[in-house]
Design a protein around this motif. Structure first.
Motif, PDB file in Angstrom:
ATOM      1  N   GLN A   3      -1.905  -6.771   7.198  1.00  0.00           N
ATOM      2  CA  GLN A   3      -2.879  -5.983   8.054  1.00  0.00           C
ATOM      3  C   GLN A   3      -4.022  -5.598   7.213  1.00  0.00           C
ATOM      4  OE1 GLN A   3      -1.307  -2.647  10.167  1.00  0.00           O
ATOM      5  NE2 GLN A   3      -0.237  -3.764  11.582  1.00  0.00           N
ATOM      6  N   ALA A   4      -5.303  -5.587   7.785  1.00  0.00           N
ATOM      7  CA  ALA A   4      -6.523  -5.137   6.830  1.00  0.00           C
ATOM      8  C   ALA A   4      -7.517  -4.463   7.579  1.00  0.00           C
ATOM      9  CB  ALA A   4      -7.139  -6.585   6.329  1.00  0.00           C
ATOM     10  N   TYR A   5      -8.547  -3.689   7.019  1.00  0.00           N
ATOM     11  CA  TYR A   5      -9.810  -3.337   7.648  1.00  0.00           C
ATOM     12  C   TYR A   5     -10.731  -4.078   7.043  1.00  0.00           C
ATOM     13  CZ  TYR A   5      -7.033   1.112   8.588  1.00  0.00           C
ATOM     14  OH  TYR A   5      -6.205   2.150   9.072  1.00  0.00           O
ATOM     15  N   ILE A   6     -11.609  -4.322   8.228  1.00  0.00           N
ATOM     16  CA  ILE A   6     -12.784  -5.215   8.047  1.00  0.00           C
ATOM     17  C   ILE A   6     -13.927  -4.290   8.178  1.00  0.00           C
ATOM     18  CG2 ILE A   6     -13.857  -7.087   8.537  1.00  0.00           C
ATOM     19  CD1 ILE A   6     -11.190  -8.235   9.884  1.00  0.00           C
ATOM     20  N   LEU A   7     -14.677  -3.905   7.045  1.00  0.00           N
ATOM     21  CA  LEU A   7     -15.981  -3.265   7.201  1.00  0.00           C
ATOM     22  C   LEU A   7     -17.029  -4.262   7.396  1.00  0.00           C
ATOM     23  CD1 LEU A   7     -15.082  -1.079   4.198  1.00  0.00           C
ATOM     24  CD2 LEU A   7     -14.193  -0.801   6.688  1.00  0.00           C
ATOM     25  N   VAL A  42     -13.174  -2.491  11.748  1.00  0.00           N
ATOM     26  CA  VAL A  42     -11.977  -3.538  12.334  1.00  0.00           C
ATOM     27  C   VAL A  42     -10.498  -2.961  11.601  1.00  0.00           C
ATOM     28  CG1 VAL A  42     -11.189  -5.697  13.115  1.00  0.00           C
ATOM     29  CG2 VAL A  42     -13.679  -4.930  13.294  1.00  0.00           C
ATOM     30  N   ARG A  43      -9.662  -2.933  12.567  1.00  0.00           N
ATOM     31  CA  ARG A  43      -8.246  -2.984  11.892  1.00  0.00           C
ATOM     32  C   ARG A  43      -7.648  -4.365  12.543  1.00  0.00           C
ATOM     33  NH1 ARG A  43      -3.802   1.304  10.279  1.00  0.00           N
ATOM     34  NH2 ARG A  43      -2.157  -0.118   9.745  1.00  0.00           N
ATOM     35  N   ALA A  44      -7.238  -5.294  11.692  1.00  0.00           N
ATOM     36  CA  ALA A  44      -6.791  -6.587  12.208  1.00  0.00           C
ATOM     37  C   ALA A  44      -5.354  -7.017  11.404  1.00  0.00           C
ATOM     38  CB  ALA A  44      -7.857  -7.705  11.854  1.00  0.00           C
ATOM     39  N   VAL A  49      -1.944 -13.946   4.287  1.00  0.00           N
ATOM     40  CA  VAL A  49      -3.452 -13.585   3.834  1.00  0.00           C
ATOM     41  C   VAL A  49      -4.437 -14.889   4.160  1.00  0.00           C
ATOM     42  CG1 VAL A  49      -4.823 -13.421   1.631  1.00  0.00           C
ATOM     43  CG2 VAL A  49      -2.593 -12.167   1.801  1.00  0.00           C
ATOM     44  N   ASP A  50      -3.486 -16.265   4.093  1.00  0.00           N
ATOM     45  CA  ASP A  50      -4.610 -17.213   4.640  1.00  0.00           C
ATOM     46  C   ASP A  50      -5.056 -17.190   5.920  1.00  0.00           C
ATOM     47  OD1 ASP A  50      -4.330 -18.512   2.317  1.00  0.00           O
ATOM     48  OD2 ASP A  50      -2.504 -19.659   2.658  1.00  0.00           O
ATOM     49  N   GLU A  51      -4.098 -16.622   6.984  1.00  0.00           N
ATOM     50  CA  GLU A  51      -4.263 -16.575   8.398  1.00  0.00           C
ATOM     51  C   GLU A  51      -5.531 -15.549   8.428  1.00  0.00           C
ATOM     52  OE1 GLU A  51      -3.664 -18.138  11.228  1.00  0.00           O
ATOM     53  OE2 GLU A  51      -2.723 -19.954   9.690  1.00  0.00           O
ATOM     54  N   LEU A  52      -5.356 -14.493   7.631  1.00  0.00           N
ATOM     55  CA  LEU A  52      -6.045 -13.358   7.710  1.00  0.00           C
ATOM     56  C   LEU A  52      -7.705 -13.786   7.246  1.00  0.00           C
ATOM     57  CD1 LEU A  52      -6.984 -10.236   8.168  1.00  0.00           C
ATOM     58  CD2 LEU A  52      -6.292  -9.907   5.714  1.00  0.00           C
ATOM     59  N   ILE A  66     -23.776 -10.035  13.008  1.00  0.00           N
ATOM     60  CA  ILE A  66     -23.145  -9.304  11.723  1.00  0.00           C
ATOM     61  C   ILE A  66     -23.954  -9.850  10.488  1.00  0.00           C
ATOM     62  CG2 ILE A  66     -20.902  -9.739  10.292  1.00  0.00           C
ATOM     63  CD1 ILE A  66     -19.567  -9.694  12.925  1.00  0.00           C
ATOM     64  N   THR A  67     -24.168  -8.993   9.812  1.00  0.00           N
ATOM     65  CA  THR A  67     -24.939  -9.468   8.684  1.00  0.00           C
ATOM     66  C   THR A  67     -24.191  -9.232   7.204  1.00  0.00           C
ATOM     67  OG1 THR A  67     -25.559  -7.129   8.145  1.00  0.00           O
ATOM     68  CG2 THR A  67     -27.120  -8.468   9.373  1.00  0.00           C
ATOM     69  N   ARG A  68     -22.985  -8.615   7.310  1.00  0.00           N
ATOM     70  CA  ARG A  68     -21.964  -8.559   6.087  1.00  0.00           C
ATOM     71  C   ARG A  68     -20.677  -8.263   6.384  1.00  0.00           C
ATOM     72  NH1 ARG A  68     -24.636  -6.395   0.857  1.00  0.00           N
ATOM     73  NH2 ARG A  68     -25.543  -8.436   0.933  1.00  0.00           N
ATOM     74  N   THR A  69     -19.695  -8.392   5.949  1.00  0.00           N
ATOM     75  CA  THR A  69     -18.155  -8.145   5.953  1.00  0.00           C
ATOM     76  C   THR A  69     -17.492  -7.669   4.602  1.00  0.00           C
ATOM     77  OG1 THR A  69     -17.190 -10.256   6.024  1.00  0.00           O
ATOM     78  CG2 THR A  69     -17.887  -9.233   8.117  1.00  0.00           C
ATOM     79  N   LEU A  70     -16.730  -6.958   4.632  1.00  0.00           N
ATOM     80  CA  LEU A  70     -15.844  -6.502   3.354  1.00  0.00           C
ATOM     81  C   LEU A  70     -14.335  -6.142   4.004  1.00  0.00           C
ATOM     82  CD1 LEU A  70     -15.499  -5.693   0.487  1.00  0.00           C
ATOM     83  CD2 LEU A  70     -15.888  -3.245   1.144  1.00  0.00           C
ATOM     84  N   THR A  71     -13.393  -7.036   3.551  1.00  0.00           N
ATOM     85  CA  THR A  71     -12.102  -7.159   3.982  1.00  0.00           C
ATOM     86  C   THR A  71     -11.239  -6.510   3.070  1.00  0.00           C
ATOM     87  OG1 THR A  71     -12.516  -9.313   5.326  1.00  0.00           O
ATOM     88  CG2 THR A  71     -10.226  -8.610   4.764  1.00  0.00           C
ATOM     89  N   CYS A  72     -10.754  -5.393   3.471  1.00  0.00           N
ATOM     90  CA  CYS A  72      -9.504  -4.565   2.745  1.00  0.00           C
ATOM     91  C   CYS A  72      -8.072  -4.566   3.248  1.00  0.00           C
ATOM     92  CB  CYS A  72     -10.223  -3.294   2.689  1.00  0.00           C
ATOM     93  SG  CYS A  72     -11.846  -2.829   2.160  1.00  0.00           S
ATOM     94  N   PRO A  73      -7.554  -5.733   2.583  1.00  0.00           N
ATOM     95  CA  PRO A  73      -6.028  -5.795   2.955  1.00  0.00           C
ATOM     96  C   PRO A  73      -5.278  -4.376   2.822  1.00  0.00           C
ATOM     97  CG  PRO A  73      -6.663  -7.652   1.740  1.00  0.00           C
ATOM     98  CD  PRO A  73      -7.915  -6.589   1.510  1.00  0.00           C
ATOM     99  N   ILE A  74      -4.264  -3.855   3.586  1.00  0.00           N
ATOM    100  CA  ILE A  74      -3.727  -2.820   3.518  1.00  0.00           C
ATOM    101  C   ILE A  74      -2.496  -3.131   2.445  1.00  0.00           C
ATOM    102  CG2 ILE A  74      -2.212  -1.049   4.534  1.00  0.00           C
ATOM    103  CD1 ILE A  74      -4.263  -1.680   7.040  1.00  0.00           C
ATOM    104  N   VAL A  75      -2.104  -2.146   1.451  1.00  0.00           N
ATOM    105  CA  VAL A  75      -1.148  -2.299   0.561  1.00  0.00           C
ATOM    106  C   VAL A  75      -0.268  -1.143   0.940  1.00  0.00           C
ATOM    107  CG1 VAL A  75      -2.228  -3.693  -1.092  1.00  0.00           C
ATOM    108  CG2 VAL A  75      -2.297  -1.194  -1.197  1.00  0.00           C
ATOM    109  N   ARG A  76       1.118  -1.326   0.583  1.00  0.00           N
ATOM    110  CA  ARG A  76       2.179  -0.563   0.784  1.00  0.00           C
ATOM    111  C   ARG A  76       2.876  -0.384  -0.532  1.00  0.00           C
ATOM    112  NH1 ARG A  76       1.250  -2.549   5.631  1.00  0.00           N
ATOM    113  NH2 ARG A  76       1.180  -1.400   7.505  1.00  0.00           N
ATOM    114  N   VAL A  77       2.446   0.806  -1.208  1.00  0.00           N
ATOM    115  CA  VAL A  77       3.061   0.977  -2.680  1.00  0.00           C
ATOM    116  C   VAL A  77       4.039   2.120  -2.504  1.00  0.00           C
ATOM    117  CG1 VAL A  77       2.477   2.048  -4.997  1.00  0.00           C
ATOM    118  CG2 VAL A  77       0.497   1.135  -3.356  1.00  0.00           C
TER     119      VAL A  77
END
Length: 77
Positions: A3-7, A42-44, A49-52, A66-77
């Motif tokens: 899962q990731a947040y896409i800003l 966006v939460r996706a 990771v390849d499919e993301l 859309i002018t820019r995206t930043l993808t932030c994968p969610i990690v579980r520590v």
């Protein structure tokens, strides 16, 4: 499952339209327009990771306004 947040930054006045269009993409859990340095968050999810990456590059980034995206994968520590 990954899962990731896409800003997302959009053109002026396009945030609500972009969020609506993204909401219809398979793999998108939620898309909301927000205020601040990003216009849509966006939460996706994807199988891996390849499919993301494919989701972001081939589906999300092709949406007009859309002018820019930043993808932030969610990690579980």
């Amino acid at each position: 499952m990954v899962q990731a947040y896409i800003l997302i930054q959009t053109e002026v006045g396009k945030a609500a339209d972009v969020a609506d269009q993204i909401s219809g993409i398979a793999g998108v859990i939620k898309a909301e327009d927000v205020t601040g340095p990003y216009d849509v968050i966006v939460r996706a999810e994807a199988r891996d990771v390849d499919e993301l990456g494919k989701l972001v590059v081939s589906r999300v980034q092709r949406i007009e306004g859309i002018t820019r995206t930043l993808t932030c994968p969610i990690v579980r520590v």
